[in-house]
Scaffold this motif. Structure first.
Motif, PDB file in Angstrom:
ATOM      1  N   VAL A 191       7.559  -7.844 -35.251  1.00 39.70           N
ATOM      2  CA  VAL A 191       8.320  -7.385 -36.419  1.00 39.70           C
ATOM      3  C   VAL A 191       9.558  -8.267 -36.569  1.00 39.70           C
ATOM      4  O   VAL A 191      10.308  -8.458 -35.613  1.00 39.70           O
ATOM      5  N   THR A 216      13.071  -5.198 -39.757  1.00 37.10           N
ATOM      6  CA  THR A 216      13.946  -4.214 -39.116  1.00 37.10           C
ATOM      7  C   THR A 216      15.037  -3.772 -40.099  1.00 37.10           C
ATOM      8  O   THR A 216      15.326  -2.581 -40.242  1.00 37.10           O
ATOM      9  N   ALA A 274      13.589  -1.498 -42.656  1.00 37.24           N
ATOM     10  CA  ALA A 274      13.373  -0.137 -42.132  1.00 37.24           C
ATOM     11  C   ALA A 274      14.676   0.653 -42.151  1.00 37.24           C
ATOM     12  O   ALA A 274      14.699   1.836 -42.519  1.00 37.24           O
ATOM     13  N   HIS A 275      15.766  -0.012 -41.753  1.00 35.88           N
ATOM     14  CA  HIS A 275      17.066   0.683 -41.740  1.00 35.88           C
ATOM     15  C   HIS A 275      17.528   0.991 -43.156  1.00 35.88           C
ATOM     16  O   HIS A 275      18.067   2.069 -43.400  1.00 35.88           O
ATOM     17  N   PHE A 322      15.561   1.443 -45.719  1.00 32.33           N
ATOM     18  CA  PHE A 322      14.681   2.492 -46.235  1.00 32.33           C
ATOM     19  C   PHE A 322      15.157   3.863 -45.748  1.00 32.33           C
ATOM     20  O   PHE A 322      15.240   4.812 -46.520  1.00 32.33           O
ATOM     21  N   ALA A 323      15.478   3.930 -44.462  1.00 33.62           N
ATOM     22  CA  ALA A 323      15.944   5.209 -43.899  1.00 33.62           C
ATOM     23  C   ALA A 323      17.283   5.605 -44.520  1.00 33.62           C
ATOM     24  O   ALA A 323      17.516   6.770 -44.811  1.00 33.62           O
ATOM     25  N   ASN A 358       7.176  -3.479 -48.346  1.00 40.02           N
ATOM     26  CA  ASN A 358       6.266  -3.194 -47.225  1.00 40.02           C
ATOM     27  C   ASN A 358       6.633  -1.876 -46.547  1.00 40.02           C
ATOM     28  O   ASN A 358       5.756  -1.097 -46.178  1.00 40.02           O
ATOM     29  N   ALA A 359       7.933  -1.663 -46.385  1.00 39.68           N
ATOM     30  CA  ALA A 359       8.386  -0.413 -45.753  1.00 39.68           C
ATOM     31  C   ALA A 359       7.965   0.791 -46.599  1.00 39.68           C
ATOM     32  O   ALA A 359       7.508   1.810 -46.074  1.00 39.68           O
ATOM     33  N   GLU A 375       5.469   0.906 -48.632  1.00 39.68           N
ATOM     34  CA  GLU A 375       4.007   1.029 -48.523  1.00 39.68           C
ATOM     35  C   GLU A 375       3.639   1.716 -47.198  1.00 39.68           C
ATOM     36  O   GLU A 375       2.762   2.587 -47.168  1.00 39.68           O
ATOM     37  N   ASP A 376       4.344   1.343 -46.133  1.00 41.70           N
ATOM     38  CA  ASP A 376       4.096   1.982 -44.832  1.00 41.70           C
ATOM     39  C   ASP A 376       4.337   3.483 -44.930  1.00 41.70           C
ATOM     40  O   ASP A 376       3.575   4.298 -44.401  1.00 41.70           O
ATOM     41  N   TRP A 377       5.421   3.829 -45.614  1.00 39.58           N
ATOM     42  CA  TRP A 377       5.794   5.241 -45.753  1.00 39.58           C
ATOM     43  C   TRP A 377       4.676   6.008 -46.471  1.00 39.58           C
ATOM     44  O   TRP A 377       4.263   7.087 -46.037  1.00 39.58           O
TER      45      TRP A 377
END
Lengths: 193, 80
Positions: B1, B6, B9-10, B12-13, B42-43, B45-47
């Protein structure tokens, strides 16, 4: 407060709201949004829980509040009845979803009759199943606290605040755990490529 | 990753918090980089993908702590 019940709805929007709009204006948009979120998120989640799959709950609640935040050029104080705005937004979202589902069904029906005589691509189906398995395993392998927080938010529709209270940690801490879960999921997906 | 993943992801959160709009300007600057935008997509889409994960993968994180398993001798009810 329950948006299904006219009496409760009236109560939810009355001047007896826990934090009336006039009290929010001095604390900036973020503080106002937090107050609105605290006051209305539980009822909104209850309303949506009865009408949408539980895995979509968190996203729907989030989208309702995002639209509220963006409404009136971001000037929350101009929205007299945030509760009514949220429930109306939720209704619109659910209607849009229903329309999209119908369109998707129609499209699937069409492609079955006209194009996919040979059946779905078995290789793609296997790949998709493998991806889902890897993502599932990545969630399974998360550290207990991270995994529990991720499941509470993503699948049970709990807000960061609710989780923070339940776990005895800060909202920032919840945010960090969600990010860690997302990193693990990304890694699992990247490994499949 | 990657480092970018990374960061995505942060972000997104962070953007799921009720006070996220306060960070909107900073987010927009970060997101204006096409590579960052791709990582964020991508994040997302992962969610969405996690919505289809089988319940069996979630069970471990739903478990309510139970009482410790009683020792074998107590279960058998005999002592030597």
């Amino acid at each position: 407060m329950d948006f299904d019940d006219e009496q409760d709805r009236a109560h939810a929007l009355s001047s007896g709201d826990p934090v009336p709009p006039s009290d929010w204006t001095g604390f900036g948009p973020a503080a106002s949004m937090e107050a609105i979120y605290t006051a209305h998120q539980p009822a909104l989640a209850r309303y949506l829980r009865r009408r949408a799959p539980k895995q979509d709950l968190g996203d729907l609640v989030q989208e309702c509040f995002r639209r509220l935040a963006m409404a009136k050029g971001g000037k929350l104080a101009l929205i007299e009845k945030p509760g009514a705005y949220l429930v109306s937004t939720a209704r619109n979202l659910l209607t849009d979803r229903a329309r999209a589902d119908n369109a998707r069904q129609a499209s699937l029906h069409h492609s079955f009759e006209d194009k996919d005589i040979a059946g779905p691509d078995p290789h793609a189906a296997l790949e998709a199943r493998d991806t889902m398995r890897r993502v599932g395993e990545a969630i399974e392998k998360l550290k207990p606290q991270t995994g529990s927080i991720f499941v509470m938010h993503r699948f049970d529709g709990l807000s960061y605040e609710e989780i923070a209270k339940a776990k005895g940690i800060s909202v920032k801490g919840v945010e960090w755990h969600i990010a860690q879960a997302m990193i693990a999921i990304r890694k699992a997906r990247a490994d499949t490529k | 990753v990657s480092e970018r993943d990374t960061e995505a992801a942060h972000w997104f959160a962070r953007m799921r918090t009720p006070g996220a709009e306060a960070d909107r300007a900073e987010f927009d600057v970060w997101h204006s980089d096409p590579d960052n935008a791709e990582a964020y997509a991508n994040a997302k889409e992962d969610w969405l993908l996690t919505g289809g994960v089988a319940e069996e993968h979630l069970a471990a994180h739903r478990q309510v702590p139970s009482k410790a398993t009683p020792p074998a001798r107590a279960r058998w009810g005999c002592r030597f």
